[in-house]
Design an enzyme around this catalytic site. Structure first.
Site, short mmCIF file in Angstrom:
data_model
loop_
_atom_site.label_atom_id
_atom_site.label_comp_id
_atom_site.label_asym_id
_atom_site.label_seq_id
_atom_site.Cartn_x
_atom_site.Cartn_y
_atom_site.Cartn_z
N ASP A 24 3.26 -0.09 -7.54
CA ASP A 24 4.15 -1.15 -8.01
C ASP A 24 3.73 -1.68 -9.38
O ASP A 24 3.99 -2.83 -9.73
CB ASP A 24 4.25 -2.29 -7.00
N HIS A 65 2.08 -5.74 -13.05
CA HIS A 65 1.89 -5.49 -11.63
C HIS A 65 2.94 -6.29 -10.85
O HIS A 65 2.83 -7.50 -10.73
CB HIS A 65 0.47 -5.92 -11.24
N ASP A 112 -1.75 0.94 -8.88
CA ASP A 112 -0.88 0.83 -7.72
C ASP A 112 0.52 1.33 -8.05
O ASP A 112 0.94 1.33 -9.22
CB ASP A 112 -0.79 -0.62 -7.25
N LYS A 124 -7.56 4.62 -0.06
CA LYS A 124 -7.78 4.77 -1.51
C LYS A 124 -9.20 5.25 -1.82
O LYS A 124 -9.44 5.84 -2.88
CB LYS A 124 -7.59 3.43 -2.22
#
EC number: 2.4.1.123
Length: 333
Positions: free
Chosen positions: A122, A257, A120, A104
């Site tokens: 997800d 999240h 992210d 990242k």
């Protein structure tokens, strides 16, 4: 304690980015697994809330061409990056796959953007959060994490039952010295790409022993001097629902999240601990409603146009002075 990060690694604080500056969202994808569904869902979610900015997907070379084409067909900007590995060490990461997340760090090299929001794969966005791209420059914005789940069992915080989400419930023992600095969850953050910061990140990584939470621990160490907490509505870690329900107003949450075990909507069975909760079922359904909505599929006319014309919300006009440690959230209404 990690290496001292030179102040030159950060941009000067206290200024506002020019309205015409190029900005965007960015996420990360590796391998040929099903996380690509999360990225597709995120792209559609950003369209649903009418974001004015593009979604850049930083991918590793092992992402197959069919997944790349799928992402492009959903309007994503696909940028291949090379993997980054931490120094060789015997550390056991909290999750084995965390080791790849150091890659990242490449997003700090995306200098064509003046400011970005990292998300992210997800994560899903349920309200427009474009205003985060107009926060004062010179700071790193993210939501504080929770230390109550067993993945934190290696930590001093977990061992004494301390959590920064409720610091007065179990106070930090004086005999353990000063309490640890505020610690953010790195699944969502606002940052400024910069060649200087990027090069300093890579140099610092080479001399920093890896720790259980991999790049999240590293980013917390690196950006501690300029970290500014933002409200949990911008990154609801699902464990907050059962660990600190008093801190959660679910109807106001803008970013969810899906990081708890068993909570990935595309893998959800409801069998894991806490996954049979009604609020979890509702949030999983909410994700699928976005993912399955064909009206949110990318169309050529949806192309991001004229970022220069994006108007700054009144939210920015009421921001506190940059020296404060907390940026308030606007109403989700």
């Amino acid at each position: 304690m990690g290496p001292v990060v030179p102040v030159e690694a950060f941009r000067s604080a206290g200024k506002i980015s020019a309205l015409g500056a190029k900005k965007g969202y960015v996420t990360f994808l590796a391998g040929n697994g099903d996380y690509v569904k999360g990225v597709v869902g995120l792209a559609k979610g950003l369209r649903k809330v009418k974001s004015a900015y593009p979604l850049v997907v930083a991918i590793l070379p092992d992402v197959p061409e069919e997944h790349r084409e799928l992402l492009r067909s959903q309007g994503c900007i696909v940028k291949e990056i090379e993997p980054i590995y931490p120094p060789a060490n015997q550390i056991q990461f909290a999750m084995a796959y965390y080791v790849i997340n150091y890659s990242k760090l490449r997003i700090w090299n995306f200098e064509e953007y003046s400011k970005m929001v990292y998300l992210d794969a997800d994560i899903q966005v349920y309200e427009n959060i474009d205003h985060l791209l107009d926060t004062p420059d010179g700071y790193f914005y993210a939501v504080m994490d929770c230390f109550c789940e067993k993945t934190w069992s290696h930590s001093r915080q977990f061992s004494i039952g301390y959590c920064q989400q409720c610091p007065n419930k179990v106070t930090w023992p004086a005999q353990m010295g000063s309490p640890p600095p505020l610690y953010f969850n790195a699944g969502m953050f606002v940052f400024e790409p910069s060649k200087t910061t990027y090069q300093t990140l890579l140099h610092t990584l080479r001399i920093t022993p890896p720790t259980p939470f991999a790049e999240q621990d590293f980013l917390n160490m690196f950006f501690e001097p300029i970290y500014k907490p933002i409200p949990l509505v911008y990154n609801l870690v699902l464990a907050m629902l059962w660990r600190h329900p008093e801190n959660v107003e679910l109807e106001k949450v803008q970013v969810v999240h899906y990081c708890a075990a068993g909570s990935k909507p595309w893998r959800y069975t409801g069998q894991e601990a806490n996954m049979d909760r009604e609020d979890i079922k509702m949030l999983v359904k909410k994700w699928w409603d976005v993912y399955n909505d064909e009206s949110l599929d990318f169309k050529a006319e949806d192309s991001i146009a004229g970022e220069e014309t994006f108007s700054m919300p009144s939210f920015i006009a009421s921001l506190p002075e940059p020296a404060v440690s907390y940026i308030p959230a606007p109403s989700a209404a």
